[in-house]
Design a protein around this motif. Structure first.
Motif, PDB file in Angstrom:
ATOM      1  N   SER A  92      -7.283   1.073   5.197  1.00  0.00           N
ATOM      2  CA  SER A  92      -8.651   1.214   4.669  1.00  0.00           C
ATOM      3  C   SER A  92      -8.667   2.031   3.387  1.00  0.00           C
ATOM      4  CB  SER A  92      -9.566   1.868   5.702  1.00  0.00           C
ATOM      5  OG  SER A  92      -9.717   1.030   6.809  1.00  0.00           O
ATOM      6  N   ALA A  93      -7.907   3.115   3.375  1.00  0.00           N
ATOM      7  CA  ALA A  93      -7.868   3.983   2.194  1.00  0.00           C
ATOM      8  C   ALA A  93      -7.252   3.260   1.005  1.00  0.00           C
ATOM      9  CB  ALA A  93      -7.096   5.259   2.506  1.00  0.00           C
ATOM     10  N   LEU A  94      -6.153   2.551   1.229  1.00  0.00           N
ATOM     11  CA  LEU A  94      -5.520   1.801   0.149  1.00  0.00           C
ATOM     12  C   LEU A  94      -6.454   0.729  -0.391  1.00  0.00           C
ATOM     13  CD1 LEU A  94      -1.918   1.472   1.627  1.00  0.00           C
ATOM     14  CD2 LEU A  94      -2.590   2.840  -0.377  1.00  0.00           C
ATOM     15  N   HIS A  95      -7.142   0.047   0.506  1.00  0.00           N
ATOM     16  CA  HIS A  95      -8.068  -1.000   0.076  1.00  0.00           C
ATOM     17  C   HIS A  95      -9.240  -0.403  -0.707  1.00  0.00           C
ATOM     18  CE1 HIS A  95      -9.320  -5.190   0.224  1.00  0.00           C
ATOM     19  NE2 HIS A  95     -10.558  -4.731   0.297  1.00  0.00           N
ATOM     20  N   ALA A  96      -9.793   0.694  -0.213  1.00  0.00           N
ATOM     21  CA  ALA A  96     -10.914   1.353  -0.900  1.00  0.00           C
ATOM     22  C   ALA A  96     -10.495   1.828  -2.291  1.00  0.00           C
ATOM     23  CB  ALA A  96     -11.417   2.525  -0.067  1.00  0.00           C
ATOM     24  N   ASP A  97      -9.241   2.258  -2.426  1.00  0.00           N
ATOM     25  CA  ASP A  97      -8.727   2.701  -3.723  1.00  0.00           C
ATOM     26  C   ASP A  97      -8.255   1.528  -4.598  1.00  0.00           C
ATOM     27  OD1 ASP A  97      -9.239   5.324  -3.104  1.00  0.00           O
ATOM     28  OD2 ASP A  97      -7.149   5.845  -2.646  1.00  0.00           O
ATOM     29  N   LYS A  98      -8.427   0.314  -4.093  1.00  0.00           N
ATOM     30  CA  LYS A  98      -7.999  -0.911  -4.785  1.00  0.00           C
ATOM     31  C   LYS A  98      -6.499  -0.905  -5.078  1.00  0.00           C
ATOM     32  CE  LYS A  98     -12.512  -1.828  -6.509  1.00  0.00           C
ATOM     33  NZ  LYS A  98     -13.453  -2.148  -7.474  1.00  0.00           N
TER      34      LYS A  98
ATOM     35  N   TYR B  47      -4.020  -2.573  -3.906  1.00  0.00           N
ATOM     36  CA  TYR B  47      -3.688  -3.767  -3.124  1.00  0.00           C
ATOM     37  C   TYR B  47      -2.179  -3.990  -3.001  1.00  0.00           C
ATOM     38  CZ  TYR B  47      -8.587  -4.489  -4.250  1.00  0.00           C
ATOM     39  OH  TYR B  47      -9.931  -4.312  -4.417  1.00  0.00           O
ATOM     40  N   PHE B  48      -1.419  -3.565  -4.000  1.00  0.00           N
ATOM     41  CA  PHE B  48       0.028  -3.685  -3.977  1.00  0.00           C
ATOM     42  C   PHE B  48       0.598  -2.949  -2.750  1.00  0.00           C
ATOM     43  CE2 PHE B  48       4.264  -2.091  -5.200  1.00  0.00           C
ATOM     44  CZ  PHE B  48       4.864  -3.220  -5.744  1.00  0.00           C
ATOM     45  N   TRP B  49       0.172  -1.694  -2.567  1.00  0.00           N
ATOM     46  CA  TRP B  49       0.687  -0.904  -1.457  1.00  0.00           C
ATOM     47  C   TRP B  49       0.028  -1.273  -0.133  1.00  0.00           C
ATOM     48  CZ3 TRP B  49       5.202   0.875  -1.895  1.00  0.00           C
ATOM     49  CH2 TRP B  49       5.691   1.207  -3.166  1.00  0.00           C
ATOM     50  N   GLU B  50      -1.204  -1.749  -0.187  1.00  0.00           N
ATOM     51  CA  GLU B  50      -1.826  -2.267   1.036  1.00  0.00           C
ATOM     52  C   GLU B  50      -1.011  -3.455   1.550  1.00  0.00           C
ATOM     53  OE1 GLU B  50      -5.840  -4.480   2.721  1.00  0.00           O
ATOM     54  OE2 GLU B  50      -5.857  -3.761   0.649  1.00  0.00           O
ATOM     55  N   LEU B  51      -0.623  -4.337   0.629  1.00  0.00           N
ATOM     56  CA  LEU B  51       0.173  -5.498   1.015  1.00  0.00           C
ATOM     57  C   LEU B  51       1.527  -5.062   1.577  1.00  0.00           C
ATOM     58  CD1 LEU B  51       0.570  -8.548   1.227  1.00  0.00           C
ATOM     59  CD2 LEU B  51       1.425  -8.506  -1.132  1.00  0.00           C
ATOM     60  N   TYR B  52       2.138  -4.069   0.947  1.00  0.00           N
ATOM     61  CA  TYR B  52       3.421  -3.594   1.478  1.00  0.00           C
ATOM     62  C   TYR B  52       3.257  -3.141   2.933  1.00  0.00           C
ATOM     63  CZ  TYR B  52       7.780  -1.375   2.369  1.00  0.00           C
ATOM     64  OH  TYR B  52       8.981  -1.074   2.959  1.00  0.00           O
ATOM     65  N   ALA B  53       2.250  -2.312   3.187  1.00  0.00           N
ATOM     66  CA  ALA B  53       2.040  -1.780   4.538  1.00  0.00           C
ATOM     67  C   ALA B  53       1.758  -2.899   5.532  1.00  0.00           C
ATOM     68  CB  ALA B  53       0.903  -0.762   4.527  1.00  0.00           C
ATOM     69  N   ARG B  54       0.898  -3.832   5.149  1.00  0.00           N
ATOM     70  CA  ARG B  54       0.561  -4.941   6.052  1.00  0.00           C
ATOM     71  C   ARG B  54       1.771  -5.833   6.330  1.00  0.00           C
ATOM     72  NH1 ARG B  54      -4.817  -5.580   7.152  1.00  0.00           N
ATOM     73  NH2 ARG B  54      -6.280  -4.477   5.806  1.00  0.00           N
ATOM     74  N   LEU B  55       2.495  -6.183   5.278  1.00  0.00           N
ATOM     75  CA  LEU B  55       3.635  -7.078   5.433  1.00  0.00           C
ATOM     76  C   LEU B  55       4.767  -6.407   6.216  1.00  0.00           C
ATOM     77  CD1 LEU B  55       4.430  -9.948   4.663  1.00  0.00           C
ATOM     78  CD2 LEU B  55       5.444  -9.034   2.571  1.00  0.00           C
ATOM     79  N   ALA B  56       5.004  -5.131   5.945  1.00  0.00           N
ATOM     80  CA  ALA B  56       6.051  -4.408   6.675  1.00  0.00           C
ATOM     81  C   ALA B  56       5.702  -4.308   8.160  1.00  0.00           C
ATOM     82  CB  ALA B  56       6.246  -3.018   6.070  1.00  0.00           C
TER      83      ALA B  56
END
Length: 195
Positions: free
Chosen positions: A23-29, A31-40
């Motif tokens: 949520s924090a990564l998405h709110a901060d836009k 998306y690169f690191w949000e994708l890393y966390a989700r994919l990992a």
């Protein structure tokens, strides 16, 4: 944090902390690191295997097959509709990068970012978002996946067997230790007995 070619200790994130990070990564836009966390998390792959993914490997795909760097074993990963949709949305939010490129492409040199770079960023996120975790590294998401599966399984023994297979561990004891089944949890089973 370990230096290159040294072991790094990692813990799993409680699922609520994982959601907090996303949520924090998405709110901060971010998306690169949000994708890393989700994919990992959703692939339960090791960091090096995650970094080798190209967009072509995963974008709009129902499954991907990788050969794990560490074990040399082939592994098939399935992406359900929710995962596929989220990956696609993040690809769009990242301005639709070239499908042939590494997902986690380096801006400094040809190739993907390094494990050391990912670990530095995770340490930053730990402090920035006040995550409740002591040892946060690339392996955290793989362990979080394992713990999530175990905690949500109606049949814990079956979950351990499946996780052992998914994570390519040599035996069930390795899997138990890996997902953090602690002595206190084992003791709580005995403490729950009432006559």
């Amino acid at each position: 944090m370990a230096k290159k070619n040294q072991l790094t200790t990692s813990d799993h994130l409680e699922y609520s902390e994982f959601e907090k990070l996303l949520s924090a990564l998405h709110a901060d836009k971010d998306y690169f690191w949000e994708l890393y966390a989700r994919l990992a998390f959703c692939t339960a792959c090791r960091g090096g295997d995650i970094l080798n993914f190209t967009w072509l490997d995963i974008l709009d795909k129902e499954e991907a097959t990788i050969v794990e760097q560490k074990t040399g074993k082939a592994r098939r990963i399935t992406f359900n509709k929710s995962v596929r949709n989220t990956i696609h949305k993040l690809w769009e939010l990242l301005d639709k990068p070239n499908r042939n490129e590494f997902i986690f492409k380096s801006n400094k040199y040809d190739g993907h970012i390094s494990i050391q770079h990912v670990n530095r960023k995770l340490k930053e996120f730990r402090f920035k978002y006040k995550l409740n975790i002591s040892h946060f590294s690339t392996h955290t998401f793989r362990k979080t996946f394992g713990r999530y599966v175990y905690d949500n399984a109606p049949n814990k023994a079956e979950a351990l067997i499946l996780l052992n297979k998914i994570l390519n561990h040599s035996n069930l004891q390795v899997t138990k230790t890996y997902i953090g089944i602690t002595q206190e949890e084992i003791r709580s089973i005995y403490d729950s007995i009432a006559f």
